[in-house]
Design a protein around this motif. Sequence first.
Motif, PDB file in Angstrom:
ATOM      1  N   ASP A  82      12.241   2.550   4.694  1.00  0.00           N
ATOM      2  CA  ASP A  82      11.670   3.766   5.268  1.00  0.00           C
ATOM      3  C   ASP A  82      10.179   3.891   4.959  1.00  0.00           C
ATOM      4  N   LYS A  83       9.748   3.244   3.886  1.00  0.00           N
ATOM      5  CA  LYS A  83       8.331   3.302   3.507  1.00  0.00           C
ATOM      6  C   LYS A  83       7.530   2.129   4.054  1.00  0.00           C
ATOM      7  N   CYS A  84       8.206   1.074   4.491  1.00  0.00           N
ATOM      8  CA  CYS A  84       7.502  -0.123   4.971  1.00  0.00           C
ATOM      9  C   CYS A  84       6.800   0.179   6.291  1.00  0.00           C
ATOM     10  N   ILE A  85       5.492  -0.105   6.360  1.00  0.00           N
ATOM     11  CA  ILE A  85       4.714   0.132   7.575  1.00  0.00           C
ATOM     12  C   ILE A  85       4.436  -1.166   8.336  1.00  0.00           C
ATOM     13  N   GLY A  86       5.009  -2.261   7.877  1.00  0.00           N
ATOM     14  CA  GLY A  86       4.869  -3.525   8.597  1.00  0.00           C
ATOM     15  C   GLY A  86       3.510  -4.178   8.493  1.00  0.00           C
ATOM     16  N   CYS A  87       2.775  -3.903   7.418  1.00  0.00           N
ATOM     17  CA  CYS A  87       1.432  -4.485   7.281  1.00  0.00           C
ATOM     18  C   CYS A  87       1.479  -5.964   6.892  1.00  0.00           C
ATOM     19  N   ARG A  88       2.586  -6.387   6.321  1.00  0.00           N
ATOM     20  CA  ARG A  88       2.838  -7.781   5.943  1.00  0.00           C
ATOM     21  C   ARG A  88       1.940  -8.286   4.806  1.00  0.00           C
ATOM     22  N   MET A  89       1.328  -7.360   4.066  1.00  0.00           N
ATOM     23  CA  MET A  89       0.548  -7.757   2.899  1.00  0.00           C
ATOM     24  C   MET A  89       1.433  -8.458   1.879  1.00  0.00           C
ATOM     25  N   PRO A 141       0.792  -1.234   0.000  1.00  0.00           N
ATOM     26  CA  PRO A 141       0.000   0.000   0.000  1.00  0.00           C
ATOM     27  C   PRO A 141       0.823   1.284   0.000  1.00  0.00           C
ATOM     28  N   THR A 142       2.115   1.201   0.274  1.00  0.00           N
ATOM     29  CA  THR A 142       2.925   2.416   0.410  1.00  0.00           C
ATOM     30  C   THR A 142       3.984   2.579  -0.674  1.00  0.00           C
ATOM     31  N   GLY A 143       4.125   1.608  -1.545  1.00  0.00           N
ATOM     32  CA  GLY A 143       5.183   1.659  -2.547  1.00  0.00           C
ATOM     33  C   GLY A 143       6.536   1.274  -1.996  1.00  0.00           C
ATOM     34  N   ALA A 144       6.557   0.649  -0.809  1.00  0.00           N
ATOM     35  CA  ALA A 144       7.829   0.217  -0.218  1.00  0.00           C
ATOM     36  C   ALA A 144       8.485  -0.864  -1.058  1.00  0.00           C
ATOM     37  N   THR A 145       7.674  -1.734  -1.656  1.00  0.00           N
ATOM     38  CA  THR A 145       8.200  -2.753  -2.564  1.00  0.00           C
ATOM     39  C   THR A 145       8.182  -2.196  -3.983  1.00  0.00           C
ATOM     40  N   TYR A 146       9.307  -2.324  -4.663  1.00  0.00           N
ATOM     41  CA  TYR A 146       9.417  -1.752  -6.006  1.00  0.00           C
ATOM     42  C   TYR A 146      10.390  -2.571  -6.857  1.00  0.00           C
ATOM     43  N   LYS A 147      10.295  -2.391  -8.163  1.00  0.00           N
ATOM     44  CA  LYS A 147      11.252  -2.976  -9.099  1.00  0.00           C
ATOM     45  C   LYS A 147      12.271  -1.904  -9.435  1.00  0.00           C
ATOM     46  N   LYS A 173      13.108  -2.931  13.687  1.00  0.00           N
ATOM     47  CA  LYS A 173      11.917  -3.669  14.094  1.00  0.00           C
ATOM     48  C   LYS A 173      10.719  -3.186  13.276  1.00  0.00           C
ATOM     49  N   GLY A 174       9.852  -4.126  12.906  1.00  0.00           N
ATOM     50  CA  GLY A 174       8.595  -3.750  12.273  1.00  0.00           C
ATOM     51  C   GLY A 174       8.615  -3.609  10.774  1.00  0.00           C
ATOM     52  N   VAL A 175       9.629  -4.173  10.090  1.00  0.00           N
ATOM     53  CA  VAL A 175       9.660  -4.131   8.624  1.00  0.00           C
ATOM     54  C   VAL A 175       9.870  -5.533   8.061  1.00  0.00           C
ATOM     55  N   ALA A 176       9.421  -5.702   6.818  1.00  0.00           N
ATOM     56  CA  ALA A 176       9.674  -6.941   6.093  1.00  0.00           C
ATOM     57  C   ALA A 176      11.046  -6.845   5.435  1.00  0.00           C
ATOM     58  N   GLU A 177      11.680  -7.995   5.249  1.00  0.00           N
ATOM     59  CA  GLU A 177      12.954  -8.026   4.537  1.00  0.00           C
ATOM     60  C   GLU A 177      13.077  -9.326   3.765  1.00  0.00           C
TER      61      GLU A 177
END
Length: 205
Positions: free
Chosen positions: A95-102, A78-84, A137-141
């Motif tokens: 910095d954009k990851c909100i930890g929603c885990r979608m 939802p935030t554009g944290a994941t990108y190509k 803490k609180g981000v996907a990787e």
Amino acid sequence: MAKLGMAINLFRCIGCNTCVNACKMQNSVPMGMHWNRVLTEGCEVFDGAEGTYPNLTRTYIPLACQHCENPACLRVCPTGATYKDDKGRVEIDYDKCIGCRMCMAACPYNARVFNWSEPVRDPDFNYGDKDVPVRPKGVAEKCTMCKERADRGEEPMCVMCCPTEARVFGDLDDPESAISKFLGEKSTFVLLEEQGTRPQVRYFK
């Protein structure tokens, strides 16, 4: 423009987990987490075998982010944290990851991990490449295809450290690259092709 990818020769993979540990050290992956795993085909247990004794077979399948051309994780973020990025890799802006885990729910390869608590490392400092971002803490990787090394013209650490040379890395758009030549000589496959994600990681068996 480059499109980076990887091919893994399952005939050569001996399940030694060197790639797993090399990845962990290169990227300062916290304890209890792995970006790279080695599964055993057809087995629900770690390092198992197929068949009934004494007729057993075992095929190891290294698994990490597939750096898909059509990534499910990107579509749901939802935030554009994941990108190509401009080299075809699927990356995360921490910095954009909100930890929603979608992204974790959407990924059919279960390739992402999540920092539920403050990352713990042993020894208790950040090891690995100094250019690799420290994840809070609180981000996907996940696997970045060793972005920092690749951007310097080096191979990912899992490729460099594999004792059987089971991994081939390079530019899929360059017909003269090692990976393009490998794919031109071998009949390869992708994992979960039916998902339509078009992985840039291919396997040879």
